[in-house]
Design a protein around this motif. Structure first.
Motif, PDB file in Angstrom:
ATOM      1  N   SER A  67       0.816  -1.221   0.000  1.00  0.00           N
ATOM      2  CA  SER A  67       0.000   0.000   0.000  1.00  0.00           C
ATOM      3  C   SER A  67       0.848   1.270   0.000  1.00  0.00           C
ATOM      4  O   SER A  67       0.394   2.311  -0.461  1.00  0.00           O
ATOM      5  N   GLN A  68       2.072   1.186   0.505  1.00  0.00           N
ATOM      6  CA  GLN A  68       2.942   2.362   0.588  1.00  0.00           C
ATOM      7  C   GLN A  68       3.962   2.422  -0.544  1.00  0.00           C
ATOM      8  O   GLN A  68       4.777   3.332  -0.578  1.00  0.00           O
ATOM      9  N   ASN A  69       3.932   1.435  -1.431  1.00  0.00           N
ATOM     10  CA  ASN A  69       4.917   1.387  -2.524  1.00  0.00           C
ATOM     11  C   ASN A  69       6.339   1.478  -1.952  1.00  0.00           C
ATOM     12  O   ASN A  69       7.149   2.280  -2.398  1.00  0.00           O
ATOM     13  N   SER A  70       6.613   0.656  -0.962  1.00  0.00           N
ATOM     14  CA  SER A  70       7.864   0.719  -0.209  1.00  0.00           C
ATOM     15  C   SER A  70       9.044   0.163  -0.990  1.00  0.00           C
ATOM     16  O   SER A  70       8.891  -0.617  -1.926  1.00  0.00           O
ATOM     17  N   ASP A  71      10.215   0.537  -0.528  1.00  0.00           N
ATOM     18  CA  ASP A  71      11.471   0.059  -1.091  1.00  0.00           C
ATOM     19  C   ASP A  71      11.548  -1.458  -0.907  1.00  0.00           C
ATOM     20  O   ASP A  71      11.345  -1.959   0.211  1.00  0.00           O
ATOM     21  N   PRO A  72      11.846  -2.206  -1.960  1.00  0.00           N
ATOM     22  CA  PRO A  72      11.930  -3.672  -1.842  1.00  0.00           C
ATOM     23  C   PRO A  72      12.997  -4.137  -0.840  1.00  0.00           C
ATOM     24  O   PRO A  72      12.840  -5.179  -0.215  1.00  0.00           O
ATOM     25  N   VAL A  73      14.049  -3.358  -0.682  1.00  0.00           N
ATOM     26  CA  VAL A  73      15.095  -3.715   0.286  1.00  0.00           C
ATOM     27  C   VAL A  73      14.533  -3.652   1.701  1.00  0.00           C
ATOM     28  O   VAL A  73      14.804  -4.525   2.530  1.00  0.00           O
ATOM     29  N   MET A  74      13.717  -2.631   1.993  1.00  0.00           N
ATOM     30  CA  MET A  74      13.100  -2.510   3.306  1.00  0.00           C
ATOM     31  C   MET A  74      12.186  -3.704   3.571  1.00  0.00           C
ATOM     32  O   MET A  74      12.219  -4.304   4.640  1.00  0.00           O
TER      33      MET A  74
END
Length: 95
Positions: A67-74
């Motif tokens: 939902s937040q389009n977060s960094d894949p590394v995170m």
């Protein structure tokens, strides 16, 4: 020369911040692991309770990062941390 000094100071400040955040992360991880172990050990089925806790955590991470389009590394590090917690909790529950 001034630019070099500013860069060195900025790097030193960042290293200090990383060290502080690492310490905070370590303390948080230890406390959370202890709490989860205590909660799971009080259940009728401690292994099942531990499984439910980590499965809910994984689902929450998946939902939040999508939902937040977060960094894949995170996202990958968060899921790795959940696995570490699961391993630690289960190792204590087996004893």
């Amino acid at each position: 020369m001034s630019e070099s000094t500013n860069t060195e100071k900025a790097l030193a400040d960042l290293k200090r911040e990383v060290a502080e955040l690492s310490g905070l992360s370590l303390a948080t991880g230890v406390i959370l692991t202890q709490l989860l172990q205590k909660i799971a050990s009080r259940e009728m089925n401690p292994q099942g309770a531990a499984g439910q806790i980590v499965n809910n955590a994984r689902a929450a991470i998946e939902g939040f990062t999508a939902s937040q389009n977060s960094d894949p590394v995170m996202k990958a590090r968060a899921l790795e941390a959940v696995q570490q917690y699961e391993d630690q909790i289960r190792s204590v529950l087996r004893e």
